[in-house]
Design an enzyme around this catalytic site. Sequence first.
Site, PDB file in Angstrom:
ATOM      1  N   ALA A 185       1.136   2.425   4.347  1.00 55.31           N
ATOM      2  CA  ALA A 185       2.318   1.663   3.909  1.00 55.31           C
ATOM      3  C   ALA A 185       2.248   0.184   4.268  1.00 55.31           C
ATOM      4  O   ALA A 185       3.276  -0.499   4.319  1.00 55.31           O
ATOM      5  CB  ALA A 185       3.609   2.272   4.462  1.00 55.31           C
ATOM      6  N   ARG A 225       0.854  -1.184   0.000  1.00 51.53           N
ATOM      7  CA  ARG A 225       0.000   0.000   0.000  1.00 51.53           C
ATOM      8  C   ARG A 225       0.895   1.240   0.000  1.00 51.53           C
ATOM      9  O   ARG A 225       2.012   1.212   0.533  1.00 51.53           O
ATOM     10  CB  ARG A 225      -0.890   0.009   1.244  1.00 51.53           C
ATOM     11  CG  ARG A 225      -1.875   1.178   1.271  1.00 51.53           C
ATOM     12  CD  ARG A 225      -2.598   1.296   2.601  1.00 51.53           C
ATOM     13  NE  ARG A 225      -3.406   2.515   2.628  1.00 51.53           N
ATOM     14  CZ  ARG A 225      -3.929   3.054   3.724  1.00 51.53           C
ATOM     15  NH1 ARG A 225      -3.740   2.478   4.904  1.00 51.53           N
ATOM     16  NH2 ARG A 225      -4.643   4.168   3.653  1.00 51.53           N
ATOM     17  N   HIS A 226       0.414   2.317  -0.590  1.00 52.84           N
ATOM     18  CA  HIS A 226       1.154   3.580  -0.582  1.00 52.84           C
ATOM     19  C   HIS A 226       1.415   4.045   0.858  1.00 52.84           C
ATOM     20  O   HIS A 226       0.745   3.638   1.809  1.00 52.84           O
ATOM     21  CB  HIS A 226       0.378   4.660  -1.337  1.00 52.84           C
ATOM     22  CG  HIS A 226      -0.989   4.906  -0.758  1.00 52.84           C
ATOM     23  ND1 HIS A 226      -1.200   5.658   0.375  1.00 52.84           N
ATOM     24  CD2 HIS A 226      -2.212   4.472  -1.144  1.00 52.84           C
ATOM     25  CE1 HIS A 226      -2.485   5.684   0.668  1.00 52.84           C
ATOM     26  NE2 HIS A 226      -3.135   4.975  -0.233  1.00 52.84           N
ATOM     27  N   GLY A 227       2.337   4.955   1.006  1.00 54.44           N
ATOM     28  CA  GLY A 227       2.666   5.485   2.327  1.00 54.44           C
ATOM     29  C   GLY A 227       1.691   6.554   2.784  1.00 54.44           C
ATOM     30  O   GLY A 227       0.669   6.830   2.135  1.00 54.44           O
ATOM     31  N   GLY A 229      -0.258  -0.406  -4.499  1.00 57.00           N
ATOM     32  CA  GLY A 229      -1.680  -0.171  -4.623  1.00 57.00           C
ATOM     33  C   GLY A 229      -2.266   0.550  -3.431  1.00 57.00           C
ATOM     34  O   GLY A 229      -1.632   1.428  -2.835  1.00 57.00           O
TER      35      GLY A 229
END
Length: 469
Positions: free
Chosen positions: A382, A71-73, A339
């Site tokens: 994240a 996952r994005h931060g 994602g």
Amino acid sequence: MNSLLITACLLALVIVQIGAQDDYCFGKDNLRPQTRHFTSKTAYQIAKSTNIEKQYLVPGCTPQKIWIFHRHGTRLPSKSTIQKAPRLEQLRDSIGTNYRKRDELPENILCQEDLIALKMWKWNASITPDMENYLTSQGYEDLRGTAKTYQKYFPEVLIKEYDSEHYLFRHTDTQRTTESFKAFTEGLFGANSGAVAQDIPEKDVLLRPYDYCTSWSAQNFKGDGSESAKFRNTALWNQTMADISARLGFKYTLEVSDIELMYDMCRYEQAWQVDRTSVWCAAFLPEHVTVLEYEDDLKYFYKSGYGYPANSRLNCHAVQDMLEKLSSKSAPNVISYFGHSTGVQTLLSALGIDKDEVPLLASNYDQQGNRKWATSKIDPFAANFVAVKYECDADTENKEKVIFFLNQDAVDLSWCKVGLCNWNEVLERYSHFVNVDCDAYYCGDGANAMSISLGALLMTAIVYLINLM
């Protein structure tokens, strides 16, 4: 007479100050348990596990391949939250007025340090709606950090020189995932490595399948009649809203939207600067946060968890990709996708990870204190799911093994040995993903999709037999 009056006043002031010192003070709390219960807005530095050092090394085994869904931060708020943020300055001023004018202080009042910090708070007007959901500097560091962490433990696979055949990267079409990819590769190879990601397809069913599934988006996970809505009508919820309002000096219960705005700002600011404290977090005692957390978990449980059976099919393409890539003897050896929250949660649902025996309901809050489906732990900013494939020469029967890591902690599956799974059993457990037609399966009737897949296999077998004749 005057001296007695002065003495009495001073004594009363001392008593008030002593009482105030006994009240909870977020700014002085070194543990701050609330920050571990901020659901999908929990800071990764707070949620991540520290157990990987004891779990990654498998005697007689060598890591060969790694598959990552990241996952994005930490990001900025959504456009709607940014637009509403100036409302917090009005609430700040009202709280200050409450503490000046109110004759009787509420129970569990704000300590002096928290109150002063709150009065000094200002919204950062440089954060504008056009920057919605952008990755923050902390979010960038989140991804740089996870790359360095995994490289430390798996240097044989996560080699420090970028090789386009050895590495495969892909991200969704958003600023926060694009920048997360850049941060992750910088953590692996340093700046200006030349690392590139695959082109983003027009219909990205691998990383964003939920964007193309109308039956999924039509699910009622927070509207009237949902478990979330039912919980928001319980006495516990209403009392929590009243208690938070009273703590801030209001003689009435604030609108839930105002309380949620304060809660969101608390969570965002705490994740943006992990080593500092957000003044808005002082509004919430630990027992308040666990109630807010549960309502959020109810929404996620039905949106992308085990609340709806269809959720376990949604990430078919990602599971199939993981099984195929890790089964292959050829490159790439590192597959890393970037994602979003829903992608992480539906992936866990597909794999049966952190599934509770009793579903989350509005009526069983008291029984779910130790629930597995706690997004604060499984899906912070994240969040990352990492599958590490090992070759084990010491085991002549089952040479291929895998460990699944979730946020740097080995996933404990009942059919694996302390997190270490035989690869052939992994393929058997998830066999329904191996040969299925994911295009039909991920957003359709599972039984029909399986029959389509079996039909295709049968036709292939018939053609094969005919050719032998």
